[in-house]
Design an enzyme around this catalytic site. Sequence first.
Site, PDB file in Angstrom:
ATOM      1  N   ASP A  92       2.257   2.962  10.114  1.00 17.27           N
ATOM      2  CA  ASP A  92       2.779   1.657   9.690  1.00 17.27           C
ATOM      3  C   ASP A  92       2.258   0.284  10.228  1.00 17.27           C
ATOM      4  OD1 ASP A  92       3.875  -0.004   7.790  1.00 17.27           O
ATOM      5  OD2 ASP A  92       5.375   1.121   6.628  1.00 17.27           O
ATOM      6  N   GLY A  94       4.179  -2.119  10.808  1.00 22.46           N
ATOM      7  CA  GLY A  94       6.211  -2.670  10.583  1.00 22.46           C
ATOM      8  C   GLY A  94       6.908  -3.945   9.533  1.00 22.46           C
ATOM      9  N   GLY A  95       5.603  -3.971   9.078  1.00 24.71           N
ATOM     10  CA  GLY A  95       5.484  -5.916   8.198  1.00 24.71           C
ATOM     11  C   GLY A  95       6.709  -5.344   6.936  1.00 24.71           C
ATOM     12  N   PHE A  96       6.520  -4.188   5.844  1.00 28.98           N
ATOM     13  CA  PHE A  96       7.977  -4.054   5.023  1.00 28.98           C
ATOM     14  C   PHE A  96       9.395  -3.775   5.662  1.00 28.98           C
ATOM     15  CE2 PHE A  96      10.596  -0.916   3.285  1.00 28.98           C
ATOM     16  CZ  PHE A  96      10.737  -1.043   1.660  1.00 28.98           C
ATOM     17  N   GLN A 194      -2.554  -6.104  -1.788  1.00 29.73           N
ATOM     18  CA  GLN A 194      -0.784  -6.911  -2.074  1.00 29.73           C
ATOM     19  C   GLN A 194      -0.941  -7.122  -3.372  1.00 29.73           C
ATOM     20  OE1 GLN A 194       1.948  -5.557  -1.309  1.00 29.73           O
ATOM     21  NE2 GLN A 194       2.011  -4.848   0.835  1.00 29.73           N
ATOM     22  N   GLY A 221       3.718  -2.010  -1.407  1.00 26.67           N
ATOM     23  CA  GLY A 221       4.273  -3.101  -2.465  1.00 26.67           C
ATOM     24  C   GLY A 221       4.316  -2.467  -3.697  1.00 26.67           C
ATOM     25  N   ASP A 271       3.493   9.035   1.635  1.00 27.45           N
ATOM     26  CA  ASP A 271       4.163   9.011   2.309  1.00 27.45           C
ATOM     27  C   ASP A 271       5.684   8.354   1.656  1.00 27.45           C
ATOM     28  OD1 ASP A 271       5.392   6.297   4.058  1.00 27.45           O
ATOM     29  OD2 ASP A 271       3.700   6.359   3.041  1.00 27.45           O
ATOM     30  N   CYS A 310       8.072  28.656   1.354  1.00 26.64           N
ATOM     31  CA  CYS A 310       8.238  28.531   3.013  1.00 26.64           C
ATOM     32  C   CYS A 310       8.989  29.465   2.717  1.00 26.64           C
ATOM     33  CB  CYS A 310       7.985  27.559   3.717  1.00 26.64           C
ATOM     34  SG  CYS A 310      10.316  26.549   4.026  1.00 26.64           S
TER      35      CYS A 310
END
Length: 375
Positions: A92, A94-96, A194, A221, A271, A310
């Site tokens: 990512d 890092g914006g969020f 966005q 977003g 994710d 699992c």
Amino acid sequence: MTFVLQHTDNASDARTGIITTDHGQIKTPIFMPVGTCGSVKGVHFQELCDQVKAQIILGNTYHLYLRPGLEILKVAGGLHGFSGWERPILTDSGGFQVFSLTGIRKLREEGCEFRSHIDGSKHIFTPENVMDTERVIGADIMMAFDECPPGQSDYQYAKQSLGMTQRWLDRCIRRFDETAPLYGYAQSLFPIVQGCTYKDLRQEAAKFVADKGADGNAIGGLAVGEPTEVMYEMIEVVNEILPKDKPRYLMGVGTPRNILEAIERGVDMFDCVMPTRNGRNAMLFTYNGTMNMRNKKWEMDFTPIAPDGCEFDKIYTKAYLHHLFKAQELLAMQIASIHNLAFYLRLVSDARTHIELGDFVPWKNSIIDQLGKRV
């Protein structure tokens, strides 16, 4: 990076494909465990490979930039060399994280100035230095630097924010094109669509991104407070425009039901911190619904956590896991995290199988309600 589209469902936009990177292949649809600081909390890499069946994990630019820092990562040969993870990594931008630092960041055209949540030191992220940072981290897939506006932003703010995100994307692409990978393998840059919950802004953003011809594209977003049906509508609006021959990544989503609904609408990559975060808080995701392992009802239940899950699910009983959570043993969080991640990976693998068989929609409809129930 290449993407080969393999199967498309006859009754929906669900599809399967294979992403090929220099660190291996990724079969889509895929869920990517979140390793914010270079590790998936409480889970060894061997367990990620053997139990969870993870094909790719995430790292976060903001957190890795602050700790361990770029100097250490560069000397180590990037996050792959530093951590020992040999499969693909996505970072990512890092914006969020930066934009969630309300009160300790300043946003302007140049970039975003912020103070570290660790020690209060001042930093600035720009499209250019974020690209440089992601080069140092060395992820196979790098995300463009964008603003993630609040989910309930008014139209004027959303429009202004989108305009800046688009200008930042152009700067990201220029910087990406004028720099080279540092460790001898290729990297790809994904733009981010966005536009909040405004149809015309999402359409504008998707067209802008599609025209860039990137190796893949992301939808950001969403799942930030808007109604679920609005999120699904925005996915449909965007995926009508994003190229079908490139992977589509829905960022930060979500519950098992969200994932199946998004797969039906043509999303390939996901994710979310939910499997590990909720697992650490005693919630297990299963095909029968969610289970709170602190509930007394499990105290005398000596059946396996999930007989068809699992290896960990077959070894440990519900009563034992209940005891571990009540006793606040760290092993409880580890078992629950592995279980949940393995379930998420199994869910997308099963979705892939049913897309190939041609019965994805009836299969999804037969399980979707049960997934959301509390057991």
